[in-house]
Design a protein around this motif. Structure first.
Motif, PDB file in Angstrom:
ATOM      1  N   GLU A 204       4.606 -34.632  -6.152  1.00  0.00           N
ATOM      2  CA  GLU A 204       5.752 -34.000  -6.833  1.00  0.00           C
ATOM      3  C   GLU A 204       6.152 -34.816  -8.064  1.00  0.00           C
ATOM      4  OE1 GLU A 204       7.563 -31.347  -5.176  1.00  0.00           O
ATOM      5  OE2 GLU A 204       8.634 -31.167  -7.076  1.00  0.00           O
ATOM      6  N   SER A 205       6.258 -36.129  -7.877  1.00  0.00           N
ATOM      7  CA  SER A 205       6.673 -37.008  -8.974  1.00  0.00           C
ATOM      8  C   SER A 205       6.318 -38.438  -8.598  1.00  0.00           C
ATOM      9  CB  SER A 205       8.182 -36.901  -9.214  1.00  0.00           C
ATOM     10  OG  SER A 205       8.890 -37.432  -8.107  1.00  0.00           O
ATOM     11  N   GLN A 207       7.526 -42.603  -9.420  1.00  0.00           N
ATOM     12  CA  GLN A 207       8.488 -43.525 -10.057  1.00  0.00           C
ATOM     13  C   GLN A 207       7.888 -44.922 -10.121  1.00  0.00           C
ATOM     14  OE1 GLN A 207      12.345 -43.669  -8.197  1.00  0.00           O
ATOM     15  NE2 GLN A 207      12.459 -41.450  -7.957  1.00  0.00           N
ATOM     16  N   ARG A 303      10.638 -40.534 -19.128  1.00  0.00           N
ATOM     17  CA  ARG A 303       9.958 -39.498 -18.335  1.00  0.00           C
ATOM     18  C   ARG A 303       8.667 -39.191 -19.078  1.00  0.00           C
ATOM     19  NH1 ARG A 303      13.806 -35.143 -18.032  1.00  0.00           N
ATOM     20  NH2 ARG A 303      13.460 -35.214 -20.251  1.00  0.00           N
ATOM     21  N   TYR A 317       8.359 -41.191 -13.812  1.00  0.00           N
ATOM     22  CA  TYR A 317       9.601 -41.820 -14.277  1.00  0.00           C
ATOM     23  C   TYR A 317       9.403 -43.334 -14.255  1.00  0.00           C
ATOM     24  CZ  TYR A 317      11.586 -37.219 -13.674  1.00  0.00           C
ATOM     25  OH  TYR A 317      11.831 -35.875 -13.786  1.00  0.00           O
ATOM     26  N   ASN A 334       5.978 -39.655  -4.707  1.00  0.00           N
ATOM     27  CA  ASN A 334       6.664 -38.655  -3.870  1.00  0.00           C
ATOM     28  C   ASN A 334       5.773 -37.438  -3.684  1.00  0.00           C
ATOM     29  OD1 ASN A 334       9.274 -39.910  -3.542  1.00  0.00           O
ATOM     30  ND2 ASN A 334       9.569 -39.551  -5.743  1.00  0.00           N
ATOM     31  N   LYS A 336       4.880 -33.534  -2.181  1.00  0.00           N
ATOM     32  CA  LYS A 336       5.626 -32.263  -2.085  1.00  0.00           C
ATOM     33  C   LYS A 336       6.089 -32.013  -0.660  1.00  0.00           C
ATOM     34  CE  LYS A 336       3.879 -30.088  -6.132  1.00  0.00           C
ATOM     35  NZ  LYS A 336       3.007 -29.157  -6.807  1.00  0.00           N
ATOM     36  N   ASP A 457      17.022 -33.466 -10.868  1.00  0.00           N
ATOM     37  CA  ASP A 457      16.661 -33.004  -9.529  1.00  0.00           C
ATOM     38  C   ASP A 457      15.437 -33.718  -8.966  1.00  0.00           C
ATOM     39  OD1 ASP A 457      18.733 -31.312  -9.647  1.00  0.00           O
ATOM     40  OD2 ASP A 457      17.544 -29.526 -10.171  1.00  0.00           O
ATOM     41  N   ASP A 458      14.706 -34.412  -9.804  1.00  0.00           N
ATOM     42  CA  ASP A 458      13.558 -35.174  -9.284  1.00  0.00           C
ATOM     43  C   ASP A 458      14.016 -36.492  -8.664  1.00  0.00           C
ATOM     44  OD1 ASP A 458      11.611 -33.343 -10.006  1.00  0.00           O
ATOM     45  OD2 ASP A 458      11.487 -34.138 -12.038  1.00  0.00           O
TER      46      ASP A 458
END
Ligand code: BG6
Length: 481
Positions: A204-205, A207, A303, A317, A334, A336, A457-458
């Motif tokens: 999903e993302s 960091q 980002r 991020y 992260n 999903k 929202d992330d």
């Protein structure tokens, strides 16, 4: 152009900037460890413009090693290091400095020249070396920052490649010599089980946080010309992202890793001002060497997107800062959420999806966050981490590894010109086109805007703890878990 053939060991190490801060903090302790491990047996010639003698250099080496946590724990090794040291004092603008260096090198015909000096002097020193033929059969190791934007990086590359072949240029990013960062590459490609899920379909993302709980430590003047984006994000954090996202190297040689990483830098989407939050800790402007109204950022959060088949639309991020709430570096991947909400707690926004956490420093640790049912009637659960402590990064200094590699001509952990330029292209626009810095209080996690506007929202941001979860305090003065 000239340069030593790859993998031919050098017969001397010349280091410019011998009286400087980097030499004291990192280089002498690393040279000492290299002597202890048998990786340094050739003469080491320190060069500086400080009106020093060889005795002063000896004293600096002793003091620097003494100041490390283990101190001088092998006096015979210290004596061996001191016996290898030579010293040349002189202005880098003055041609006689380089003739003196040539005399001191004597019979040594294949030196490695290490430029631990401000980038503004790289060109002068390279030209000085060339003027007395010391570029022949030699390598050059260049410290970061490599330029201060795309244009200056290109100019610098052209000055250096005018004297040295690309294969003889070793651009250092000391993060690449850190065990925990090398482990990112190893972990990904030694465990094929992650490969099927290592892409935009499952992730999903991501960091990456590199936080420091201290300020600029007397380096205000340097910091004024750099700022957090140039100092850490564009090099150290981008390298971490490249290791996390590169395609598998196609063969075992170092060239394969270099080109796989270069492809990541080339696929990074250039940042815009909307992808970037800048902060400055309250008190920075009182530091020596800092302008009264300075707008230099001591905190940067960005980002980033990688426009490739594998990573399209996955936000990365990245953030770094001085005077934050902890000193720690962590990556969090992260995953999903499950496609259907089968359990009562599935839609709770505070519940983490699965995540893989790489703690990079001060201690290494890998945590795989999974959800486990709580005992009871309800189908609700909580996150548990499968924890894996990894080797202590204190065991080998990054410079020990990198300088040993450079002396042996192994450039696997160094950066090529194409990667450097591609990385500058990503940040070039926002070096000048950005919002003003937002003040933040020391001891916090930086400006609120990074949590709100940037990650939205992330989020939330994962704030690393000061210590690994698997850390246990040392009881004998050593580093233990
Ligand atoms: C350097 C930066 O490259 O890396 C410093 O110039 C930063 O500002 C340092 O503190 C962090 O590296 P390490 O290895 O000391 O954690």
């Amino acid at each position: 152009m000239a340069g030593a053939a790859p993998h031919t060991p050098s017969d001397a190490l010349v280091f410019f900037g011998a009286s400087g801060d980097l030499a004291r903090k990192s280089i002498f302790p690393s040279l000492y460890k290299m002597v202890k491990s048998g990786n340094l047996t050739v003469p080491v010639i320190g060069v500086a413009y400080s009106q020093w003698t060889l005795d002063d250099l000896h004293q600096r080496a002793r003091d620097a090693i003494d100041a490390t946590p283990s101190g001088v724990d092998d006096p015979a090794a210290l004596d061996r290091l001191l016996s290898l040291l030579r010293y040349v004092d002189g202005d880098y603008q003055d041609p006689t400095t380089f003739t003196a260096l040539r005399d001191v090198l004597g019979e040594c015909g294949a030196p490695t020249h290490y430029l631990a000096i401000p980038p503004s002097l790289f060109g002068t020193v390279v030209q000085g070396l060339k003027s007395v033929d010391l570029h022949r059969n030699a390598r050059v190791v260049v410290e970061k920052p490599f330029g201060r934007d795309l244009q200056s990086a290109r100019e610098l590359n052209s000055v250096i490649t005018d004297a040295f072949d690309e294969s003889a240029i070793f651009r250092i990013d000391h993060f690449l010599g850190k065990e925990e960062i090398m482990n990112l590459l190893y972990f990904r490609f030694a465990n094929a089980m992650f490969e099927p899920i290592w892409n935009r379909n499952y992730i999903e993302s991501v960091q990456v946080t590199f936080a420091e709980d201290f300020g600029v430590r007397g380096r205000g003047a340097f910091y004024e010309s750099a700022g957090a984006l140039r100092d850490v994000v564009e090099n150290h954090l981008f390298q971490i992202v490249a290791l996390l996202t590169m395609e598998a190297p196609t063969y075992q040689g170092y060239g394969a890793v270099q080109s796989a990483k270069a492809n990541v830098f080339k696929a990074m989407r250039p940042l815009t001002r909307h992808d970037y939050v800048r902060g400055q800790f309250v008190g920075y402007r009182d530091e020596d060497g800092v302008a009264e109204h300075s707008d230099v950022e001591t905190y940067a959060a960005v980002r980033l997107f990688i426009d490739s088949w594998r990573w399209s639309d996955v936000p990365f991020y990245l953030r770094t800062g001085k005077c934050l709430a902890a000193s720690a570096g962590e990556v969090v991947v992260n995953f999903k959420r499950p496609p259907q909400a089968l359990f009562n707690d599935a839609l709770d926004p505070d519940q983490h999806p699965n995540r893989l956490r790489f703690r990079l420093q001060p201690e290494g640790e890998i945590g795989l966050g999974v959800r486990v049912k709580r005992p009871g009637e309800e189908f609700v659960g909580h996150e548990q981490e499968l924890l894996l402590p990894t080797e202590s990064p204190l065991e080998r200094e990054p410079y020990e590894r990198l300088l040993s590699d450079a002396l042996q001509g192994d450039s696997a952990l160094f950066t090529h010109e194409d990667s450097v330029e591609a990385a500058w292209k990503v940040v070039d626009a926002v070096l000048t086109d950005h919002a003003a810095t937002i003040p933040y209080q020391p001891g916090t996690w930086g400006p609120e805007e990074a949590a709100g506007r940037l990650i939205g929202d992330d989020g939330p941001w994962h704030n690393p703890q000061p210590h690994a979860r698997t850390y246990s305090a040392p009881h004998n003065g050593g580093h233990a878990r």
